[in-house]
Write an enzyme that holds these catalytic residues in place. Sequence first.
Site, PDB file in Angstrom:
ATOM      1  N   GLU A  56     -37.354  22.927  17.403  1.00 19.59           N
ATOM      2  CA  GLU A  56     -36.380  23.129  16.319  1.00 19.59           C
ATOM      3  C   GLU A  56     -35.067  23.547  16.969  1.00 19.59           C
ATOM      4  O   GLU A  56     -35.043  24.498  17.758  1.00 19.59           O
ATOM      5  CB  GLU A  56     -36.864  24.204  15.347  1.00 19.59           C
ATOM      6  CG  GLU A  56     -35.865  24.583  14.256  1.00 19.59           C
ATOM      7  CD  GLU A  56     -35.419  23.388  13.417  1.00 19.59           C
ATOM      8  OE1 GLU A  56     -36.263  22.809  12.713  1.00 19.59           O
ATOM      9  OE2 GLU A  56     -34.221  23.019  13.479  1.00 19.59           O
ATOM     10  N   GLU A  84     -38.366  12.304   9.470  1.00 19.39           N
ATOM     11  CA  GLU A  84     -38.313  12.771   8.085  1.00 19.39           C
ATOM     12  C   GLU A  84     -37.234  11.941   7.378  1.00 19.39           C
ATOM     13  O   GLU A  84     -37.393  10.752   7.171  1.00 19.39           O
ATOM     14  CB  GLU A  84     -38.037  14.274   8.073  1.00 19.39           C
ATOM     15  CG  GLU A  84     -38.229  14.928   6.729  1.00 19.39           C
ATOM     16  CD  GLU A  84     -37.816  16.394   6.755  1.00 19.39           C
ATOM     17  OE1 GLU A  84     -38.503  17.192   6.130  1.00 19.39           O
ATOM     18  OE2 GLU A  84     -36.780  16.728   7.369  1.00 19.39           O
ATOM     19  N   GLU A  86     -42.686  19.458   1.998  1.00 22.46           N
ATOM     20  CA  GLU A  86     -42.237  20.857   2.075  1.00 22.46           C
ATOM     21  C   GLU A  86     -41.513  21.307   0.804  1.00 22.46           C
ATOM     22  O   GLU A  86     -41.577  22.484   0.441  1.00 22.46           O
ATOM     23  CB  GLU A  86     -41.356  21.065   3.307  1.00 22.46           C
ATOM     24  CG  GLU A  86     -40.098  20.199   3.295  1.00 22.46           C
ATOM     25  CD  GLU A  86     -39.274  20.280   4.588  1.00 22.46           C
ATOM     26  OE1 GLU A  86     -39.794  20.777   5.595  1.00 22.46           O
ATOM     27  OE2 GLU A  86     -38.125  19.830   4.567  1.00 22.46           O
ATOM     28  N   GLU A  99     -31.949  14.741   1.767  1.00 22.55           N
ATOM     29  CA  GLU A  99     -33.032  15.443   1.064  1.00 22.55           C
ATOM     30  C   GLU A  99     -32.662  15.768  -0.380  1.00 22.55           C
ATOM     31  O   GLU A  99     -32.542  16.931  -0.767  1.00 22.55           O
ATOM     32  CB  GLU A  99     -33.447  16.670   1.881  1.00 22.55           C
ATOM     33  CG  GLU A  99     -33.985  16.239   3.249  1.00 22.55           C
ATOM     34  CD  GLU A  99     -34.341  17.384   4.172  1.00 22.55           C
ATOM     35  OE1 GLU A  99     -34.454  18.527   3.699  1.00 22.55           O
ATOM     36  OE2 GLU A  99     -34.501  17.127   5.379  1.00 22.55           O
ATOM     37  N   HIS A 150     -37.127  15.474  12.583  1.00 21.50           N
ATOM     38  CA  HIS A 150     -36.822  15.939  11.226  1.00 21.50           C
ATOM     39  C   HIS A 150     -35.319  16.215  11.119  1.00 21.50           C
ATOM     40  O   HIS A 150     -34.659  16.434  12.126  1.00 21.50           O
ATOM     41  CB  HIS A 150     -37.644  17.180  10.884  1.00 21.50           C
ATOM     42  CG  HIS A 150     -39.033  16.815  10.451  1.00 21.50           C
ATOM     43  ND1 HIS A 150     -39.612  17.288   9.293  1.00 21.50           N
ATOM     44  CD2 HIS A 150     -39.940  15.984  11.010  1.00 21.50           C
ATOM     45  CE1 HIS A 150     -40.816  16.777   9.168  1.00 21.50           C
ATOM     46  NE2 HIS A 150     -41.056  15.989  10.195  1.00 21.50           N
ATOM     47  N   GLU A 151     -34.814  16.166   9.894  1.00 23.56           N
ATOM     48  CA  GLU A 151     -33.371  16.205   9.669  1.00 23.56           C
ATOM     49  C   GLU A 151     -32.690  15.208  10.617  1.00 23.56           C
ATOM     50  O   GLU A 151     -31.747  15.546  11.343  1.00 23.56           O
ATOM     51  CB  GLU A 151     -32.787  17.615   9.844  1.00 23.56           C
ATOM     52  CG  GLU A 151     -33.386  18.639   8.896  1.00 23.56           C
ATOM     53  CD  GLU A 151     -34.760  19.115   9.362  1.00 23.56           C
ATOM     54  OE1 GLU A 151     -34.932  19.326  10.572  1.00 23.56           O
ATOM     55  OE2 GLU A 151     -35.657  19.259   8.519  1.00 23.56           O
ATOM     56  N   PRO A 153     -31.186   3.328   2.661  1.00 25.80           N
ATOM     57  CA  PRO A 153     -31.261   2.215   1.737  1.00 25.80           C
ATOM     58  C   PRO A 153     -30.992   2.640   0.294  1.00 25.80           C
ATOM     59  O   PRO A 153     -31.545   3.634  -0.168  1.00 25.80           O
ATOM     60  CB  PRO A 153     -32.710   1.739   1.848  1.00 25.80           C
ATOM     61  CG  PRO A 153     -33.234   2.306   3.125  1.00 25.80           C
ATOM     62  CD  PRO A 153     -32.484   3.568   3.339  1.00 25.80           C
TER      63      PRO A 153
END
Length: 682
Positions: free
Chosen positions: A386, A483, A489, A182, A464-465, A199
């Site tokens: 989560e 994600e 976000e 991120e 996600h993550e 990539p």
Amino acid sequence: MGLVSRCGWTVLAMLLATAATTAMAANVRSPDGQTVVTVDVDRNGAPRYAVARNGTAVMPAGFLGMRFQSQPAFDDGFRVAGTSTSTHDATWEQPWGERRYVRDRHNELLVTFDSAQGAARTFNLRVRVFDDGFGFRYEVPQQPGYDAVNITDELTEFRLDPDATQEITAWWIPGRRWNRYEYPYLTTPLDAVHMAHTPMTVRLPGGLHLSFHEAALVDYAAYVLDHRRPGILRTSLTPWSDGIRVKTRTPFTTPWRTVQIAPSAAALLNSSLILNLNEPNVLGDVSWVEPGKYVGIWWAMHINRATWATGPKHGATTAETRRYIDFAAANGFKGVLVEGWNVGWDGDWFHNGKLFNFTQANPDFDLQAVTAYARSKGVRLVGHHETSGDVGNYEPQMPAAFALYESVGVRQVKTGYVADAGDVRRIDDNGVEVHEWHDGQFQVGHHLRVLREAAKHKISINAHEPVKDTGLRRTYPNWISREGARGQEYNAWGNPVNPPEHVAILPFTRMLAGPMDYTPGIVDLDGFSPQHRVPHTLAKELSLYVVLYSPVQMAADLPENYAKQPVAFQFIKDVPTDWDESVGVAGEIGDYVAIARRQRGSPDWFLGALTDENARSLRLKLDFLEPRARYVAEIYRDGPQADWKTRPHDLVVEKRNVTAADTLELALASSGGAAIRFKKAR
Ligand code: NOJ
Ligand code: CA
């Protein structure tokens, strides 16, 4: 005579090129003949490979090999012991995807190396060359002394011209740093790259584009590219908490090491290389995997209007969920995501992964009532797990958690691993808590355990993550999205927010790996704090539904904000998420991009085009449309005053009659875009 001998030489050269093998070197050519990969050993018997395109060297010889904790390395002292070649041309079908039919046309070379000196050692290199690039993998057979192996290093290199590192442009994010994938993308000369995730895409001085990545990452560690000496990028495998990179046994096969190659940035968008290097679906009937759009109790938390934790601002209440279900049902959305529904969010949820309970709802959330209501409205709850990276807490709860969700009609679960890179917690065999990377062998295995457990309950996963995408959606079609990059976000709370060019870089980097749950569709663009806003015009925000492929797409904004933007909302309601075909129409990395896609099972096309902070006009050929057919184009474009900073909401919708013979001129505002639906005249 001269002619005859030249012809003779040509014939010999062609023979060498198709099944080319000498005692020391072998090569294999792409079906279109443009790319040639040559494999040999150097004077020390070190295996290596080089790449040429149209007769010009593109990648100088890069070394291959690996080192082990307790066995002699695969580094030098090898010879080419045998080679074989084959060709392949078949078309396979995706249950859902950016295109329905994928052609897998490649030539293959299998090289066996064995030790010319020293202890007996052997391995194979399988190389597949496609028109859009190539991949190779190590296949290590069982052999004396190598039963259980701990890999301490992989020696694979991707080499580029060491004298051109200032002229080669790279688009990359830093590897092995705390915020996982991120980061805003960097655009630099190759020279400035140190450790990069894949990539990673580069443009060579001649205009050729290469993207380095990997495919079919299973039971192995991911790698980052370690820019060692100028032009030498070595695969640096992510370690376990004890420093070993990969723990395995012979025989084993590594993931594919891949390079996508295209003459232009736009051509890169059409590559299916990563999917083609993955194994076919192992789940059988996957008709229960449902692409589609969803809304959710989500953005409200990110802009601080609600909380995940219980209390006066709790988002995930029964009443609020019913409001979202009504909104979804009224507007044709299939799913309603609810975050913060379960026990564990109270307190510092970032660091309290141990407290999450995946079957116990908070007192103000009635799971049974909410899902019964959803069913009555033809909508499904989208589940949420989560973990805060506490996989040790999550894994034992998974069977019951997925069974519960299945029992109430949930078909899709968003998972999350919020934790700094390297802080994924697990309990080791001695009962000790240890910490792993998000892209190490442990977490690679964890994601597959989740997919298999979820599949038993007909549930798809949007992680996600996550670990980076390497095309495993082909093998596990319930891996529906993820994600793995800076998403929407960051515009709510990022420091800084995503720059306008971010979504003009993603298609050429992150998206080459596979779908992303970016969560587009924010229509309140005025800003949430002096530093936080979506840096796009409304038309650009709409274009993301086409540009950033995902089979599940969120309409991320609040229902009350959509009520204020009915015109833009119409496009969000109309745009599909599943396609028969996709075409990269135009683009330069970080500047602009235009992508067209044909709706699955329909003759209608959609097009998304967007630009970075620079206004520009694009002339786009519509030759992707069916020849001679007539279409009505519904064009959502930037209005005359549009500018992402001053007038982001200035949107114009117009209708035009077009055919495949037309060229469309689109004026894009600063950080603007266009979203178009081409309805075929029936
Ligand atoms: C990070 C995810 O990317 C985001 O979508 C989610 O809302 C939070 N974690 C909480 O799970
Ligand atoms: Ca995230």
